[in-house]
Design a protein around this motif. Sequence first.
Motif, PDB file in Angstrom:
ATOM      1  N   LEU A  10       0.819  -1.218   0.000  1.00 14.16           N
ATOM      2  CA  LEU A  10       0.000   0.000   0.000  1.00 14.16           C
ATOM      3  C   LEU A  10       0.851   1.266   0.000  1.00 14.16           C
ATOM      4  O   LEU A  10       0.576   2.206  -0.748  1.00 14.16           O
ATOM      5  CB  LEU A  10      -0.917   0.017   1.233  1.00 14.16           C
ATOM      6  CG  LEU A  10      -1.996  -1.046   1.303  1.00 14.16           C
ATOM      7  CD1 LEU A  10      -2.678  -1.015   2.663  1.00 14.16           C
ATOM      8  CD2 LEU A  10      -3.007  -0.848   0.190  1.00 14.16           C
ATOM      9  N   GLU A  11       1.859   1.297   0.842  1.00 14.04           N
ATOM     10  CA  GLU A  11       2.620   2.529   1.048  1.00 14.04           C
ATOM     11  C   GLU A  11       3.641   2.819  -0.048  1.00 14.04           C
ATOM     12  O   GLU A  11       3.892   3.976  -0.361  1.00 14.04           O
ATOM     13  CB  GLU A  11       3.326   2.500   2.407  1.00 14.04           C
ATOM     14  CG  GLU A  11       2.370   2.507   3.587  1.00 14.04           C
ATOM     15  CD  GLU A  11       1.462   3.730   3.625  1.00 14.04           C
ATOM     16  OE1 GLU A  11       1.912   4.838   3.267  1.00 14.04           O
ATOM     17  OE2 GLU A  11       0.297   3.578   4.017  1.00 14.04           O
ATOM     18  N   THR A  12       4.242   1.790  -0.643  1.00 14.55           N
ATOM     19  CA  THR A  12       5.254   2.037  -1.671  1.00 14.55           C
ATOM     20  C   THR A  12       4.671   2.771  -2.879  1.00 14.55           C
ATOM     21  O   THR A  12       5.209   3.805  -3.279  1.00 14.55           O
ATOM     22  CB  THR A  12       5.956   0.726  -2.076  1.00 14.55           C
ATOM     23  OG1 THR A  12       6.580   0.174  -0.917  1.00 14.55           O
ATOM     24  CG2 THR A  12       7.011   0.975  -3.149  1.00 14.55           C
ATOM     25  N   PRO A  13       3.577   2.291  -3.477  1.00 16.44           N
ATOM     26  CA  PRO A  13       3.018   3.035  -4.617  1.00 16.44           C
ATOM     27  C   PRO A  13       2.578   4.453  -4.229  1.00 16.44           C
ATOM     28  O   PRO A  13       2.746   5.398  -4.998  1.00 16.44           O
ATOM     29  CB  PRO A  13       1.816   2.195  -5.055  1.00 16.44           C
ATOM     30  CG  PRO A  13       2.057   0.835  -4.499  1.00 16.44           C
ATOM     31  CD  PRO A  13       2.859   1.033  -3.251  1.00 16.44           C
ATOM     32  N   ARG A  14       2.047   4.592  -3.023  1.00 21.09           N
ATOM     33  CA  ARG A  14       1.616   5.914  -2.558  1.00 21.09           C
ATOM     34  C   ARG A  14       2.819   6.861  -2.447  1.00 21.09           C
ATOM     35  O   ARG A  14       2.771   8.002  -2.895  1.00 21.09           O
ATOM     36  CB  ARG A  14       0.913   5.784  -1.207  1.00 21.09           C
ATOM     37  CG  ARG A  14       0.331   7.089  -0.706  1.00 21.09           C
ATOM     38  CD  ARG A  14      -0.362   6.924   0.628  1.00 21.09           C
ATOM     39  NE  ARG A  14      -1.430   5.937   0.528  1.00 21.09           N
ATOM     40  CZ  ARG A  14      -1.895   5.229   1.528  1.00 21.09           C
ATOM     41  NH1 ARG A  14      -1.416   5.378   2.745  1.00 21.09           N
ATOM     42  NH2 ARG A  14      -2.862   4.359   1.358  1.00 21.09           N
ATOM     43  N   ALA A  15       3.907   6.378  -1.871  1.00 27.40           N
ATOM     44  CA  ALA A  15       5.110   7.205  -1.714  1.00 27.40           C
ATOM     45  C   ALA A  15       5.738   7.522  -3.067  1.00 27.40           C
ATOM     46  O   ALA A  15       6.219   8.645  -3.290  1.00 27.40           O
ATOM     47  CB  ALA A  15       6.114   6.509  -0.811  1.00 27.40           C
TER      48      ALA A  15
END
Length: 108
Positions: free
Chosen positions: A30-35
């Motif tokens: 979840l967090e990698t694509p968002r970052a």
Amino acid sequence: PPGRRVQSSKLGPAPPRLLTEEEYRLQGELETPRALAELRSFCQSPEFSAWTMVSRIQSPKRFADFVGGASHVTPIEVSAHEREFGLESLSIDEQLFEEDDDDDEEEE
């Protein structure tokens, strides 16, 4: 009562709860694509100094491609990661442990 507050503050904050393997994997997904999207957005903003950044990085074309929407990793990097950390590496680890077990039996 005030006595309880003093006692709890002496103990300090509770240690953070560690993530399970599944929670860690999900958080990464979840967090990698968002970052990465946030980084792309910042790099496209007027506050970003493209010339300063380009003068500091090894692969300006790759960086420009990333800002334009390309993946942050190359197919070669993905393959190398899979070899090192993917299912292939798990089977290699299992083989190593099996060989070690066999060696232990022979020594007895």
